[in-house]
Design an enzyme around this catalytic site. Structure first.
Site, PDB file in Angstrom:
ATOM      1  N   GLU A  19      35.907  19.808  55.223  1.00  0.00           N
ATOM      2  CA  GLU A  19      34.930  20.063  54.307  1.00  0.00           C
ATOM      3  C   GLU A  19      34.379  18.858  53.717  1.00  0.00           C
ATOM      4  O   GLU A  19      35.101  18.191  52.895  1.00  0.00           O
ATOM      5  CB  GLU A  19      35.558  21.197  53.137  1.00  0.00           C
TER       6      GLU A  19
ATOM      7  N   CYS B 209      30.766  19.477  45.436  1.00  0.00           N
ATOM      8  CA  CYS B 209      30.037  19.351  46.620  1.00  0.00           C
ATOM      9  C   CYS B 209      28.797  20.398  46.815  1.00  0.00           C
ATOM     10  O   CYS B 209      27.868  20.034  47.591  1.00  0.00           O
ATOM     11  CB  CYS B 209      30.921  19.477  47.655  1.00  0.00           C
TER      12      CYS B 209
HETATM   13  P1  NAP Z   1      37.780  10.948  49.595  1.00  0.00           P
HETATM   14  O1  NAP Z   1      37.571   9.487  48.750  1.00  0.00           O
HETATM   15  O2  NAP Z   1      37.335  11.275  50.904  1.00  0.00           O
HETATM   16  O3  NAP Z   1      38.989  11.707  49.260  1.00  0.00           O
HETATM   17  C1  NAP Z   1      39.302  12.897  49.457  1.00  0.00           C
HETATM   18  C2  NAP Z   1      40.989  12.757  50.051  1.00  0.00           C
HETATM   19  O4  NAP Z   1      40.981  11.988  51.076  1.00  0.00           O
HETATM   20  C3  NAP Z   1      41.911  12.216  48.762  1.00  0.00           C
HETATM   21  O5  NAP Z   1      43.225  13.020  48.885  1.00  0.00           O
HETATM   22  C4  NAP Z   1      42.037  10.741  49.248  1.00  0.00           C
HETATM   23  O6  NAP Z   1      43.218  10.168  48.805  1.00  0.00           O
HETATM   24  C5  NAP Z   1      42.069  11.085  50.625  1.00  0.00           C
HETATM   25  N1  NAP Z   1      41.806   9.982  51.627  1.00  0.00           N
HETATM   26  C6  NAP Z   1      41.065   9.016  51.274  1.00  0.00           C
HETATM   27  N2  NAP Z   1      41.041   7.951  52.214  1.00  0.00           N
HETATM   28  C7  NAP Z   1      41.766   8.389  53.263  1.00  0.00           C
HETATM   29  C8  NAP Z   1      42.045   8.027  54.527  1.00  0.00           C
HETATM   30  N3  NAP Z   1      41.754   6.928  54.979  1.00  0.00           N
HETATM   31  N4  NAP Z   1      43.049   8.949  55.447  1.00  0.00           N
HETATM   32  C9  NAP Z   1      43.169   9.987  54.963  1.00  0.00           C
HETATM   33  N5  NAP Z   1      42.883  10.530  53.741  1.00  0.00           N
HETATM   34  C10 NAP Z   1      42.399   9.682  52.763  1.00  0.00           C
HETATM   35  O7  NAP Z   1      36.540  12.050  48.643  1.00  0.00           O
HETATM   36  P2  NAP Z   1      36.680  12.225  46.985  1.00  0.00           P
HETATM   37  O8  NAP Z   1      36.031  11.319  46.501  1.00  0.00           O
HETATM   38  O9  NAP Z   1      37.992  12.594  46.268  1.00  0.00           O
HETATM   39  O10 NAP Z   1      35.755  13.459  46.841  1.00  0.00           O
HETATM   40  C11 NAP Z   1      34.442  13.574  46.772  1.00  0.00           C
HETATM   41  C12 NAP Z   1      34.080  14.095  47.964  1.00  0.00           C
HETATM   42  O11 NAP Z   1      34.558  15.358  48.737  1.00  0.00           O
HETATM   43  C13 NAP Z   1      32.299  14.205  48.023  1.00  0.00           C
HETATM   44  O12 NAP Z   1      31.623  13.814  48.918  1.00  0.00           O
HETATM   45  C14 NAP Z   1      32.379  15.843  47.898  1.00  0.00           C
HETATM   46  O13 NAP Z   1      31.235  16.239  48.411  1.00  0.00           O
HETATM   47  C15 NAP Z   1      33.526  16.104  48.994  1.00  0.00           C
HETATM   48  N6  NAP Z   1      33.835  17.582  48.729  1.00  0.00           N
HETATM   49  C16 NAP Z   1      33.379  18.354  49.738  1.00  0.00           C
HETATM   50  C17 NAP Z   1      33.767  19.699  49.354  1.00  0.00           C
HETATM   51  C18 NAP Z   1      33.561  20.632  50.574  1.00  0.00           C
HETATM   52  O14 NAP Z   1      34.068  22.015  50.271  1.00  0.00           O
HETATM   53  N7  NAP Z   1      32.709  20.488  51.612  1.00  0.00           N
HETATM   54  C19 NAP Z   1      34.564  20.296  48.460  1.00  0.00           C
HETATM   55  C20 NAP Z   1      34.808  19.193  47.497  1.00  0.00           C
HETATM   56  C21 NAP Z   1      34.540  17.886  47.771  1.00  0.00           C
HETATM   57  P3  NAP Z   1      43.178   9.234  47.571  1.00  0.00           P
HETATM   58  O15 NAP Z   1      42.698  10.001  46.279  1.00  0.00           O
HETATM   59  O16 NAP Z   1      44.689   8.842  47.390  1.00  0.00           O
HETATM   60  O17 NAP Z   1      42.134   8.126  47.867  1.00  0.00           O
END
Ligand code: NAP
Length: 485
Positions: A255, A289
């Site tokens: 997602e 999102c």
């Molecule tokens: P993110 O940086 O991708 O982080 C999401 C999760 O992934 C966190 O638990 C993060 O851990 C972890 N993560 C980061 N780098 C990783 C890696 N290399 N390997 C594995 N896991 C990793 O995203 P965010 O800034 O938290 O969230 C915002 C984004 O999520 C936006 O783009 C939004 O649109 C999207 N989103 C999508 C949906 C949907 O349903 N499509 C819903 C909500 C949000 P850490 O926090 O420890 O870095």
């Protein structure tokens, strides 16, 4: 520091036991409303994650599998525990995320709804016999748990996002290894406290690891005992997970990011459109999102719609989410604040007109992460805010002339998560909705997903669905048994 009955042990959780980091390391969780520390939680890594995977593997039951009745009990017990503790989980969520306490409690109810939905529809996972007898055989279809599932969640819905995944995983009988976002692990720990104290889950069925995402994520991708990974977060990280899990041919549910168009035609009820835009855009401070990211308004009504919108935006109250009557809390961190500021500055530098909010030069994150709700008119496709998700309380308004232009502009993004169409003409709505390549299209509503319906993205917004019958099937693999003789 935070004091809560649900955070007696602010630690990870492996094999039914609260667990510190092997090396005793910790990291701080901050309250974005004042940037002060709320708690220190364990900074785990490879060793703890390996133990969590091993514990989860031991908890997997194939023959006989966990009965549907037992799984239903887990789901309803989690639902009831969440609802009983709605206020306290909501308080923890508000403190670490920033969204208003009332809104945070709404998120807890939303989360409980996924466990409730899966419990009520669990019979969809019962084995079935085909009515036909192709090839002279009786045919049975069984829905087997895919195995240990890794669940990685973002900070913007600290309880909502894990509920979508965990409800379907437990419904299928899949043990889980969960990694929450580093900004918001406390809500997850609170949920684990409830599961530890109130739900009769076998040891190893739910495991919680926190810490540096890179090494934990790499191991979850590469480990052969983790056949499924469900991730919600940015498209950039999602793409990396696809690369890193290819050797295992792992099942991925992704997602990812969005860039939602919100299209208002001249035959729409403008007050309803403005009200819905406020509810949609400013939920979670604009950090969801499914928040409208590009607002397309038909030229003839652009001014009238802008007036209605600006009046409503100016009435929004920004502040600490624990204070009464707050509509919008702080942004999650400084990087989030700077991104919104950059998008607004870019739009103004390229000719946009500020209708509400402050000029970015007059804002300073050192004075707090509270970003004033902002409206800019005269936005064009060259501006950054139309290409990237802003993830903040900024409404960029763009005008269009006709239906084709609106659909083409709406689709002019690599993302395909959510879109919204406001029109009083049913035939036009049917044409426009069919033409929009988005997994969720609100028609005369800005509402987002619900536990009863499938939700997920097209294009770079992801793979798979959460919620509804489709979401319930994500963690099972059908096994087909033709019986001869
Ligand atoms: P993110 O940086 O991708 O982080 C999401 C999760 O992934 C966190 O638990 C993060 O851990 C972890 N993560 C980061 N780098 C990783 C890696 N290399 N390997 C594995 N896991 C990793 O995203 P965010 O800034 O938290 O969230 C915002 C984004 O999520 C936006 O783009 C939004 O649109 C999207 N989103 C999508 C949906 C949907 O349903 N499509 C819903 C909500 C949000 P850490 O926090 O420890 O870095």
């Amino acid at each position: 520091m935070i004091d809560s009955t649900l955070l007696k042990r602010p630690e990870g959780y492996i094999d039914g036991q609260w667990t510190a980091a092997d090396d005793g390391g910790t990291f701080e969780v901050l309250n974005p409303a004042n940037c002060k520390a709320l708690a220190e939680v364990p900074a785990m890594g490879d060793g703890e994650t390996r133990r969590a995977i091993a514990a989860a593997k031991r908890a997997l039951r194939l023959a006989p599998p966990y009965s549907l009745a037992r799984r239903r009990e887990w789901l309803t017990d989690i639902r009831d525990a969440l609802l009983d503790e709605k206020e306290e989980i909501g308080r923890i969520l508000c403190l670490e995320h920033g969204k208003p306490w009332k809104e945070a409690q709404g998120e807890v109810e939303y989360a409980a709804g996924f466990f409730d939905y899966c419990a009520r529809h669990l019979d969809l996972l019962a084995s079935r016999k085909l009515e036909e007898r192709p090839k002279g055989c009786d045919w049975e279809v069984h829905f087997r748990p895919i195995g240990v599932a890794a669940l990685i969640t973002p900070w913007n819905f600290p309880i909502g996002m894990i509920a979508k995944k965990l409800s379907a995983a437990l419904a299928a009988g899949c043990p889980t290894v969960i990694k929450p976002a580093s900004e918001t692990p406390l809500t997850m720990i609170a949920a684990f406290t409830l599961m530890h104290e109130r739900v009769d889950l076998p040891p190893g069925m739910v495991n919680l690891v926190m810490g540096r995402a890179g090494p934990i994520g790499d191991l979850l991708c590469a480990h052969p005992d983790v056949p499924m990974l469900s991730f919600t977060g940015s498209t950039e990280v999602g793409k990396g997970l696809i690369d890193k899990s290819r050797d295992q041919v792992k099942k991925l549910a992704l997602e990812l990011g969005g860039n939602a168009p919100f299209i208002v035609f001249d035959d729409a009820d403008l007050d309803a459109a403005a009200d819905n835009l406020i509810g949609n855009k400013f939920r979670g401070g604009g950090q969801t999102c499914v928040c409208a990211n590009r607002i397309y308004v038909q030229a003839g009504i652009a001014e009238a719609f802008a007036d209605k919108l600006v009046e409503r935006v100016k009435a929004l109250r920004v502040g600490d989410g624990m204070d009464d009557d707050i509509d919008i809390g702080p942004l999650i961190n400084r990087a989030g604040f700077e991104k919104v500021r950059r998008h607004v500055a870019d739009a103004l530098a390229k000719g946009g007109t500020l209708l509400a909010g402050k000029h970015p030069d007059d804002l300073d994150p050192d004075r707090g992460l509270f970003y004033p709700p902002t409206v800019v008119a005269g936005v064009t496709p060259e501006m950054e805010c139309t290409r990237e998700e802003t993830f903040g309380p900024f409404v960029p308004m763009i005008t269009f002339d006709d239906e084709d232009e609106a659909v083409t502009a709406g689709n002019d993004t690599e993302f395909g998560l959510a879109a919204y169409v406001f029109t009083g003409d049913d035939e036009r709505a049917a044409r426009v909705i069919a033409g929009l390549r988005f997994g969720h299209v609100g028609w005369n509503t800005g509402t987002g997903p619900t536990p009863e319906a499938p939700f997920g993205g097209m294009k770079l917004s992801g793979i798979g669905r959460e919620g509804g019958e489709e979401g319930l099937m994500e963690y099972v693999e059908p096994q087909t048994v033709p019986r001869g003789g």
